[in-house]
Design a protein around this motif. Sequence first.
Motif, PDB file in Angstrom:
ATOM      1  N   ASP B  30       0.809  -1.225   0.000  1.00 55.22           N
ATOM      2  CA  ASP B  30       0.000   0.000   0.000  1.00 55.22           C
ATOM      3  C   ASP B  30       0.839   1.270   0.000  1.00 55.22           C
ATOM      4  N   THR B  31       2.062   1.179   0.472  1.00 56.60           N
ATOM      5  CA  THR B  31       2.881   2.377   0.651  1.00 56.60           C
ATOM      6  C   THR B  31       4.095   2.324  -0.263  1.00 56.60           C
ATOM      7  N   SER B  94       6.342  -0.815   0.883  1.00 53.85           N
ATOM      8  CA  SER B  94       6.181  -1.605   2.102  1.00 53.85           C
ATOM      9  C   SER B  94       4.709  -1.895   2.307  1.00 53.85           C
ATOM     10  N   TYR B  95       4.432  -2.873   3.186  1.00 57.66           N
ATOM     11  CA  TYR B  95       3.038  -3.195   3.476  1.00 57.66           C
ATOM     12  C   TYR B  95       2.577  -2.523   4.754  1.00 57.66           C
ATOM     13  N   GLY B  96       3.350  -1.507   5.203  1.00 57.21           N
ATOM     14  CA  GLY B  96       2.902  -0.746   6.364  1.00 57.21           C
ATOM     15  C   GLY B  96       3.147  -1.522   7.631  1.00 57.21           C
ATOM     16  N   GLY B  97       4.408  -1.654   7.969  1.00 52.13           N
ATOM     17  CA  GLY B  97       4.749  -2.448   9.134  1.00 52.13           C
ATOM     18  C   GLY B  97       5.887  -3.391   8.803  1.00 52.13           C
ATOM     19  N   GLY B  98       6.489  -3.162   7.658  1.00 54.80           N
ATOM     20  CA  GLY B  98       7.632  -3.989   7.301  1.00 54.80           C
ATOM     21  C   GLY B  98       7.651  -4.308   5.818  1.00 54.80           C
TER      22      GLY B  98
END
Lengths: 114, 111
Positions: B30-31, B94-98
């Motif tokens: 998403d990011t 990134s997938y928002g958290g790694g």
Amino acid sequence: EDKVVQSPLSLVVHEGDTVTLNCSYEVTNFRSLLWYKQEKKAPTFLFMLTSSGIEKKSGRLSSILDKKELFSILNITATQTGDSAIYLCAVEDGANFGNEKLTFGTGTRLTIIP
Amino acid sequence: DTAVSQTPKYLVTQMGNDKSIKCEQNLGHDTMYWYKQDSKKFLKIMFSYNNKELIINETVPNRFSPKSPDKAHLNLHINSLELGDSAVYFCASSYGGGGYTFGSGTRLTVV
């Protein structure tokens, strides 16, 4: 402002030696600390650390995080010439989902002499 | 199948020109981010987008304009290029958290 300091800036050792790379940090909303290896192109992921005192290992590489003292170390044992690279430490800052970012240190340039 | 791909890999251009760098990721993240790496190898974040929305803009000159047509693409357009813009620009996602994954970089040289 988030800050990541790595030491030493450069290190030259002989093949077979063991090295320890250091990373200290200040971050507003700590989520994780990451280590990357960069050779000629993109940084490649080594470790992500979120909890204090739990060692992560991958072959001859290992890393540990101390969230109380705000530092991490990366150890490489029995170094090989292929370990020559820049090792980057980064901290992930993100109070809310979707606004995470990585702040990098200046890196440690490791050179292994055959 | 490259996870994060950016084009071109090398870009040599004259001062004052306008240029674009494209980035695509097929990881479903998403990011997406743009980072700049200077001659001393210091990597610094420029922008982040989450689901096409600008989240982070780290005091980058407004000659730099990111655009995200969809969550798999994040392009960087640079107007009126200056000598100091010479650097390697990395796209990441990134997938928002790694799961931070970097592209192979675009080496921009302004002459």
